[in-house]
Write a protein that holds these residues in place. Structure first.
Motif, PDB file in Angstrom:
ATOM      1  N   ARG A 201       0.730  -1.205  -0.020  1.00 50.71           N
ATOM      2  CA  ARG A 201       0.090  -0.108  -0.010  1.00 50.71           C
ATOM      3  C   ARG A 201       0.790   1.309  -0.048  1.00 50.71           C
ATOM      4  NH1 ARG A 201      -1.005   3.383   3.814  1.00 50.71           N
ATOM      5  NH2 ARG A 201      -0.356   2.040   5.424  1.00 50.71           N
ATOM      6  N   GLU A 205       1.152   4.441  -2.634  1.00 52.64           N
ATOM      7  CA  GLU A 205       0.922   5.947  -2.280  1.00 52.64           C
ATOM      8  C   GLU A 205       1.959   6.559  -2.810  1.00 52.64           C
ATOM      9  OE1 GLU A 205       0.596   5.734   1.830  1.00 52.64           O
ATOM     10  OE2 GLU A 205      -1.435   5.185   1.836  1.00 52.64           O
ATOM     11  N   GLU A 210      -2.822   2.710  -7.198  1.00 56.33           N
ATOM     12  CA  GLU A 210      -3.583   1.859  -6.321  1.00 56.33           C
ATOM     13  C   GLU A 210      -3.090   0.400  -6.693  1.00 56.33           C
ATOM     14  OE1 GLU A 210      -8.023   0.229  -4.715  1.00 56.33           O
ATOM     15  OE2 GLU A 210      -7.689   2.290  -6.144  1.00 56.33           O
TER      16      GLU A 210
END
Length: 279
Positions: A201, A205, A210
């Motif tokens: 994740r 970022e 995504e």
């Protein structure tokens, strides 16, 4: 003069750069000097830990040795460590800074622990560096992130205290150039634990995309790990370690800060430094 083994690796390359910038004499060891580019003034020499005697001609005037063992190379077994240590001791007992692993204390039969004992038994001055998870291991996901935006891997809940390779290098340089680290063992970690799924994740970022974690059974990745690590035993140890970290996260220490004088970098900072590898 400081001898650096593994001088083309993720950590060794940064040790060479940091020593050169600080004005120290550096002798960088590699199997193929013609393929290596290092900062001006760095002496690049040919040697191979698989044949410890090849180190001997390059030890004149050496006061410290950065030792990183290429455990994925089947030709460089841990049983060679006493011979390497004996060659170093014959050359005037330079200080040895050895990059081990945090698991060395818990598993005295591990490859890293065997090399630690050989160095300590030689009578050489030593400093042991025991990193937890090295953040560059996450580069193994780069191809699938670039191609699909998906990481298929086991144990997404395994909590790791990933350490930036340059933080390891900073501590190594301090240990190579300062007397206060003799007979010290440092456990080097990042400043926090981050699960493997959270690492994906965070990378997303950083690169503005995504990404998705897809949990897969451990046996599905074992053949790839065996091929990458060169040993079924290493692959099984890695899988067992990740399984354990689901319930027992890797430790977080302040050894990077206490030795280098600045806080350890977060995984997010590491991901930002390597954004181009994932984008």
């Amino acid at each position: 003069m400081i001898l650096v083994t593994g001088a083309t690796g993720n950590v060794g390359r940064r040790v060479v750069e940091r020593l050169a910038v600080a004005g120290h004499g550096v002798r960088a060891v590699t199997r193929d000097p013609d393929r290596v580019r290092h900062p001006a003034g760095v002496e690049v020499v040919a040697a191979d830990l698989a044949d410890p005697e090849t180190l001997r001609p390059h030890l004149h005037g050496v006061t410290a040795v950065f030792l990183i063992w290429p455990f994925v190379d089947p030709a460089v077994t841990a049983e060679l460590a006493p011979r390497v240590a004996a060659v170093l001791a014959d050359a005037g007992s330079p200080r040895v800074v050895y990059v081990s692993a945090a698991s060395a204390e818990a598993d005295p039969d591990s490859f890293w622990a065997v090399v630690e004992r050989a160095v300590a038994a030689s009578g050489l001055p030593w400093t042991m560096l025991r990193p937890t998870g090295i953040a560059t291991n996450a580069l193994g996901w780069a191809a699938s992130i670039r191609a699909e935006g998906v990481v298929r891997w086991p144990y997404g809940a395994a909590a790791r205290s990933m350490v930036h390779e340059d933080d390891i290098a900073a501590v190594a340089v301090a240990a190579l150039t300062e007397d206060r680290h003799d007979k010290q063992t440092y456990v080097l970690s990042g400043p926090e634990t981050v699960t493997q799924a959270e690492q994906v994740r965070i990378i997303g970022e950083v690169i503005g995309r995504e990404l998705r974690w897809q949990e897969v059974p451990a046996p599905a990745v074992r053949p790839m790990l065996v091929a990458a690590l060169g040993s079924p035993a290493f692959a099984d140890a890695a899988l067992a370690g990740w399984a354990a970290m689901v319930e027992h996260p890797e430790p977080v220490t302040d050894d990077v800060a206490s030795v280098s004088g600045r806080p350890a970098r977060t995984f997010a900072q590491w991901a930002a430094d390597h954004a181009a590898d994932f984008a």
